[in-house]
Design an enzyme around this catalytic site. Structure first.
Site, PDB file in Angstrom:
ATOM      1  N   THR A   1      25.824  -9.272  12.649  1.00 48.09           N
ATOM      2  CA  THR A   1      25.417  -8.476  11.639  1.00 48.09           C
ATOM      3  C   THR A   1      26.684  -9.079  10.676  1.00 48.09           C
ATOM      4  OG1 THR A   1      25.117  -6.415  10.523  1.00 48.09           O
ATOM      5  CG2 THR A   1      26.211  -6.527  12.096  1.00 48.09           C
ATOM      6  N   GLY A   2      26.085  -9.054   9.085  1.00 46.73           N
ATOM      7  CA  GLY A   2      28.147  -9.430   7.960  1.00 46.73           C
ATOM      8  C   GLY A   2      27.538 -10.551   7.159  1.00 46.73           C
TER       9      GLY A   2
ATOM     10  N   SER B   1      17.654  -2.559   3.362  1.00 52.78           N
ATOM     11  CA  SER B   1      18.697  -3.829   4.090  1.00 52.78           C
ATOM     12  C   SER B   1      17.394  -4.895   5.058  1.00 52.78           C
ATOM     13  CB  SER B   1      19.638  -3.949   4.754  1.00 52.78           C
ATOM     14  OG  SER B   1      20.151  -3.145   6.034  1.00 52.78           O
TER      15      SER B   1
ATOM     16  N   ARG C   1      18.106 -18.970  -0.764  1.00 54.97           N
ATOM     17  CA  ARG C   1      18.591 -18.345   0.332  1.00 54.97           C
ATOM     18  C   ARG C   1      19.277 -17.714   1.953  1.00 54.97           C
ATOM     19  NH1 ARG C   1      21.816 -13.884   3.490  1.00 54.97           N
ATOM     20  NH2 ARG C   1      23.820 -15.207   3.846  1.00 54.97           N
ATOM     21  N   VAL C   2      18.877 -18.648   3.129  1.00 54.47           N
ATOM     22  CA  VAL C   2      19.256 -17.826   4.330  1.00 54.47           C
ATOM     23  C   VAL C   2      20.286 -17.698   4.920  1.00 54.47           C
ATOM     24  CG1 VAL C   2      17.887 -19.026   7.042  1.00 54.47           C
ATOM     25  CG2 VAL C   2      16.709 -19.094   3.944  1.00 54.47           C
TER      26      VAL C   2
ATOM     27  N   THR D   1      21.902  -5.863   8.554  1.00 55.93           N
ATOM     28  CA  THR D   1      20.952  -6.733   9.532  1.00 55.93           C
ATOM     29  C   THR D   1      19.877  -5.725  10.779  1.00 55.93           C
ATOM     30  OG1 THR D   1      21.446  -8.619   8.876  1.00 55.93           O
ATOM     31  CG2 THR D   1      20.127  -8.317  11.042  1.00 55.93           C
TER      32      THR D   1
ATOM     33  N   THR E   1      16.036  -9.147   8.555  1.00 55.43           N
ATOM     34  CA  THR E   1      17.340  -8.626   7.752  1.00 55.43           C
ATOM     35  C   THR E   1      16.342  -8.914   6.502  1.00 55.43           C
ATOM     36  OG1 THR E   1      19.450  -9.083   6.852  1.00 55.43           O
ATOM     37  CG2 THR E   1      18.389 -10.569   7.708  1.00 55.43           C
TER      38      THR E   1
HETATM   39  N1  ASP Z   1      23.548 -11.372   8.440  1.00 58.04           N
HETATM   40  C1  ASP Z   1      23.240 -10.969   7.106  1.00 58.04           C
HETATM   41  C2  ASP Z   1      22.507 -12.189   6.326  1.00 58.04           C
HETATM   42  O1  ASP Z   1      23.546 -12.218   6.271  1.00 58.04           O
HETATM   43  C3  ASP Z   1      23.507  -9.841   6.310  1.00 58.04           C
HETATM   44  C4  ASP Z   1      23.824  -8.786   7.213  1.00 58.04           C
HETATM   45  O2  ASP Z   1      23.707  -8.165   8.493  1.00 58.04           O
HETATM   46  O3  ASP Z   1      24.514  -7.789   6.622  1.00 58.04           O
HETATM   47  O4  ASP Z   1      21.309 -12.391   6.041  1.00 58.04           O
END
Ligand code: ASP
Length: 324
Positions: free
Chosen positions: A235-236, A82, A212-213, A184, A202
């Site tokens: 994160t998320g 990831s 997409r950002v 991330t 990430t």
């Molecule tokens: N925050 C990251 C994103 O939306 C993904 C992640 O942390 O799981 O790209």
């Protein structure tokens, strides 16, 4: 004797000011001694990343160097799927990376939708240090990276390609909470000189639309550092973090007297209230660190963990969560 008396009086006056502030729920930053150096990072891969960062911090290195060194580890690991090399691709099969870095003086650098470069965090640092700008995206970011001597590589590992081809059969886009097809590494650190820095990197959400950002390269969303206050990273599901300028929100809450823990909880509460109808679809986690080396973490739902390395050792901690 006179000096001693003056010092004593000064302390007395400080205590008189601090006491009523505390009764309003404000924690005076000057009350505790500083826990430094210290580094925090998101998820299990944070353990190894922290070790690399600690090598820098424990030899009196800069927090900025520590966070860059730390997150390069998962970036360069093809088995971490990831981040960086081995990151999962977008729906067109392209691995596009997002990263940013920030120091204690509001110096920032960021890249988004960058392809073919294993270490986007170091490109972000080069944006910060070698350009008049703070953010480069897509083809321009790649051109800049190549001009700086970064090598062009194929980041799509065989396993990611296989999974992506499988995904294409149904092309059903629905990121599943805690079934991790994204994650991330966000890292924040306080060095021996009391300086803070952070890094965030990430490959974003797997099978996202091309272009997409997420929140991770957006200063204020995926990462924020204020040298006078503290640092936070997220994160998320990035869209929800961007909506509330999440990491900046956490740092601002600390500026207004919240502990790192209270600040993370309040930021999650805000996201919770806005998403009450679709809580099962999203996960968000924040970690935070203040100038004193006090830490906090909170997430929307069970399943988020983070690594913390200070003079007592390097540990993986399960974050407390909101939806119980
Ligand atoms: N925050 C990251 C994103 O939306 C993904 C992640 O942390 O799981 O790209």
């Amino acid at each position: 004797m006179k000096n001693k008396r003056r010092e004593f009086l000064k302390l007395g006056i400080l205590a008189t000011i601090a006491a009523p502030l505390k009764s309003f729920g404000f924690n005076s930053i000057s009350e505790t001694s500083t826990n430094k150096p210290i580094v925090l990072s998101t998820w299990k891969f944070g353990i190894k990343a922290n070790e690399a960062a600690w090598n820098v911090l424990s030899t009196n290195g800069r927090a900025l160097d520590a966070v860059e060194t730390g997150v390069r580890l998962p970036e360069g690991d093809p088995n971490e799927r990831s981040v960086g090399l081995g990151g999962r691709p977008d729906r067109d099969g392209r691995v596009t990376l997002d990263a940013c870095i920030m120091d204690e003086n509001l110096n920032i650098g960021s890249v988004a939708c960058l392809e073919h470069i294993v270490h986007p965090i170091s490109v972000a640092r080069a944006v910060m240090e070698k350009t008049p700008h703070v953010m480069l995206v897509g083809e321009g970011a790649l051109q800049f990276a190549l001009s700086q001597g970064f090598k062009k590589e194929n980041l799509l590992v065989a396993e990611s390609e296989r999974e992506w081809k499988e995904w294409l059969k149904k092309s059903n886009y629905k990121p599943i909470v805690n079934i991790e097809n994204h994650d991330t590494i966000g890292m924040i650190a306080l060095d021996m000189n009391g300086n803070l820095s952070g890094a965030c990197t990430t490959s974003g959400l797997a099978y996202k639309m091309h272009g997409r950002v997420g929140d991770s390269p957006i200063i204020g969303a995926g990462l924020y550092v204020d040298g006078e206050v503290g640092a936070a990273t997220a994160t998320g599901h990035g869209e929800e973090v961007i909506r509330v300028a999440g990491s900046h929100l956490v740092v601002e809450l600390m500026r207004h007297g919240r502990s790192p823990q209270q600040a993370c909880e309040e930021a999650i509460e805000r996201i919770y209230k806005k998403n009450i109808k679709r809580l099962n679809e999203i996960q968000i986690g924040f970690i935070a660190l203040n100038k004193n080396g006090e830490t906090g973490a909170f997430c929307l739902q069970k399943g988020f963990n983070y690594a913390k390395y200070d003079t007592t050792g390097n540990v993986l901690i399960d974050s407390d969560y909101k939806v119980k």
